[in-house]
Design an enzyme around this catalytic site. Sequence first.
Site, PDB file in Angstrom:
ATOM      1  N   GLU A 237       0.273  -1.148  -0.183  1.00 21.83           N
ATOM      2  CA  GLU A 237       0.016  -0.300   0.000  1.00 21.83           C
ATOM      3  C   GLU A 237       0.809   1.308   0.053  1.00 21.83           C
ATOM      4  OE1 GLU A 237      -2.423  -0.730   3.769  1.00 21.83           O
ATOM      5  OE2 GLU A 237      -3.597  -2.759   2.009  1.00 21.83           O
ATOM      6  N   GLU A 348      -6.079 -10.854  -1.497  1.00 22.09           N
ATOM      7  CA  GLU A 348      -6.990 -10.502  -0.608  1.00 22.09           C
ATOM      8  C   GLU A 348      -8.932 -10.437  -0.640  1.00 22.09           C
ATOM      9  OE1 GLU A 348      -5.520  -7.164   2.466  1.00 22.09           O
ATOM     10  OE2 GLU A 348      -3.811  -7.313   1.911  1.00 22.09           O
TER      11      GLU A 348
HETATM   12  O1  9MR Z   1      -7.288  -8.774   8.323  1.00 25.44           O
HETATM   13  C1  9MR Z   1      -6.652  -7.673   8.922  1.00 25.44           C
HETATM   14  C2  9MR Z   1      -7.140  -6.974  10.054  1.00 25.44           C
HETATM   15  O2  9MR Z   1      -7.717  -8.315  11.054  1.00 25.44           O
HETATM   16  C3  9MR Z   1      -6.329  -6.086  10.570  1.00 25.44           C
HETATM   17  O3  9MR Z   1      -7.805  -5.015  11.874  1.00 25.44           O
HETATM   18  C4  9MR Z   1      -5.952  -4.518   9.864  1.00 25.44           C
HETATM   19  C5  9MR Z   1      -5.439  -3.720  10.308  1.00 25.44           C
HETATM   20  O4  9MR Z   1      -5.054  -3.209   9.862  1.00 25.44           O
HETATM   21  O5  9MR Z   1      -5.215  -5.562   8.811  1.00 25.44           O
HETATM   22  C6  9MR Z   1      -6.341  -6.693   8.056  1.00 25.44           C
HETATM   23  O6  9MR Z   1      -5.505  -6.966   6.803  1.00 25.44           O
HETATM   24  C7  9MR Z   1      -4.965  -5.540   6.408  1.00 25.44           C
HETATM   25  C8  9MR Z   1      -4.410  -6.399   5.059  1.00 25.44           C
HETATM   26  O7  9MR Z   1      -3.127  -6.342   6.588  1.00 25.44           O
HETATM   27  C9  9MR Z   1      -3.130  -5.307   4.247  1.00 25.44           C
HETATM   28  N1  9MR Z   1      -4.455  -4.993   3.248  1.00 25.44           N
HETATM   29  C10 9MR Z   1      -5.960  -4.175   4.418  1.00 25.44           C
HETATM   30  C11 9MR Z   1      -5.801  -5.604   4.791  1.00 25.44           C
HETATM   31  C12 9MR Z   1      -7.609  -5.338   5.540  1.00 25.44           C
HETATM   32  O8  9MR Z   1      -7.491  -3.973   6.493  1.00 25.44           O
END
Ligand code: 9MR
Length: 434
Positions: A237, A348
Site C-alpha cells: 500500500e 485479499e
Molecule cells: O485483517 C486484518 C485485520 O484483522 C486488521 O485489524 C487490519 C489492521 O490494519 O488489517 C487487516 O488486514 C489488512 C491487510 O493486512 C492489508 N490490506 C487490508 C487488510 C484489511 O484491512
Amino acid sequence: MLLWTKKLAIRLLATVMICNFMVCTFTGCGDQKESGEEKSPTGEVQKVQPTKEGEEDTPTPTSTPTPTEPEKEVRTDFYISSIDEKIPSMYEYWKEYFSIGIAITKGELLNDFKGELIVQQFNSMTCGNEMKPDALLDREATKSKGTETCPVLKFDSCDEMLSFCVDHNIKMRGHTLVWHSQTPDWFFMEGYSNKQDAVFASREVMLARMENYIRLVMEYVNTTYPGVVYAWDVVNEAIAPGDGGENGMRMSDSLWYQTIGPDFVEKAFEYARKYAAPEQKLFYNDFNTYEAAKRIAILELVNKIKDQGNIDGIGMQSHIGMSSPTLLDYEETIRKFGETGLEIHITELDINLDSNSEEDFMKEGTRYKRLFFTFKNLVDTGVANITNITVWGLTDEGSWLNKDGKRYPLLFNQVLETKPAFWGILMDEGIPLY
Ligand code: 9MR
C-alpha cells in the site's frame, strides 16, 4: 471423546444458530432440515477439475456419460455443513490454474474444525496479522539488546502458523514486510523512543533498520521453516495518488516515506532480493488497484523495480463490493498488470455484502463465479499469469469487514456451512453466471 463432545456441541450450536440467524430467510435450507433429511440431494459432489486450454481434458470416471446415467442434478441446497459432509476441495478443483489461499488468524487456525476445513480447502495461507511488523518487533528486547540500526524480533505470534503449514504441506505468503500501517511509530524514532517529543531517525539509520528487519524476518523464517514461504509482500500500500507523495506515492501517514523518501520502495525490494531464498517471489501489494490513477502509478513503480530485477509479482488485494468495481474495470487492471509479464496474485479477496437474504447470497455466489470465470479466461488466453487467489478470511463472522456484525463477504457462515459463494468458486451449475 472430547472431539465427539465438541462435534456434538457445534452441531447443536449450528442447528440453533441456523434457525435463529438464517433459516427465516433461507427457506429451502430450513425445509430440508425440518424434514430430517441427513444429506443434501447432491451431497458428495465429485467436481470435474478444469484443465488449462490446450491441455488434455482428463475427466474423472464419474463425469463420463453413459447411456444409463441420470440427468445431472442441479444443486438447490447450498448450505451444507462442512463438518458433517464431504465437500469438494477448492484447491483440488483449481490446481491446474492457481493455488487457493486463505488469510487466517492464529486463534481461528488452531480451532479443530476450522483447521480441518482449511487443510481440505486451501494450499496457500496468509497470516492475517501475525507476521506484520507490529507482531514481530520486540521493543523491550530492541531497547536492551538491539542497536540503533538493528532491532530485535520475536516470532511467537506466527510460529504455530508456520508449523501448521509444515505439518499440512501448505505454502505461505509472507505478509507483510514494509507497510505504513501496523508498524509502531517508535520504530521510526531516534533511540526507538516512544515519547511525545521523539524525533525521526535519519534516512541512513532507517535504511539500515529496514535492511536488518527484512534480513531478520527472512533468515528466521527460511532457516526455521525452509521452503514454506513462497512469496513475500515486500511493500504494502505505498501508492495513494493525491496524498502528496512523488509519483502518486502515499505520504501523509507513511513514516517510511517521511523518513527515507520516495525511494524507500525500491530499497525494500533491493534488500528483499538480497536475503530471500532464490525460489521466493517478491510482490508489491495494494488495494483498489482498479482505480485508473492508482493503477497507472503502480505500473510505473513496479516497472522501475522490474528493470532493477527485484520484483516478481503484483498483488491485487481485491476487497470489492457487490457492484463496484465493475468486472470490466477489474479485468482491465489484470490485463494491464499482465502486460508487465509479472505474476499476479489476488491476495485479499472478499465481497462486502451487507445482507443475508437468500437472494443476495445467490448474487454473491454469482459474483464469485464470474470472478473465477474471468481469472480462468485470462489464464487460458495467456493474458495474465495469475498464480494464486487468496480469500481474506474463512467465515463471515471472522471477517475484518464485520465490525457491525452485518457483513457477509466470505465463503462460509459462522457455523462453517458452505454459502453459494463457495459453490460459485467451484463453478457449480446451480449458481447462475449472470
Ligand atoms: O485483517 C486484518 C485485520 O484483522 C486488521 O485489524 C487490519 C489492521 O490494519 O488489517 C487487516 O488486514 C489488512 C491487510 O493486512 C492489508 N490490506 C487490508 C487488510 C484489511 O484491512
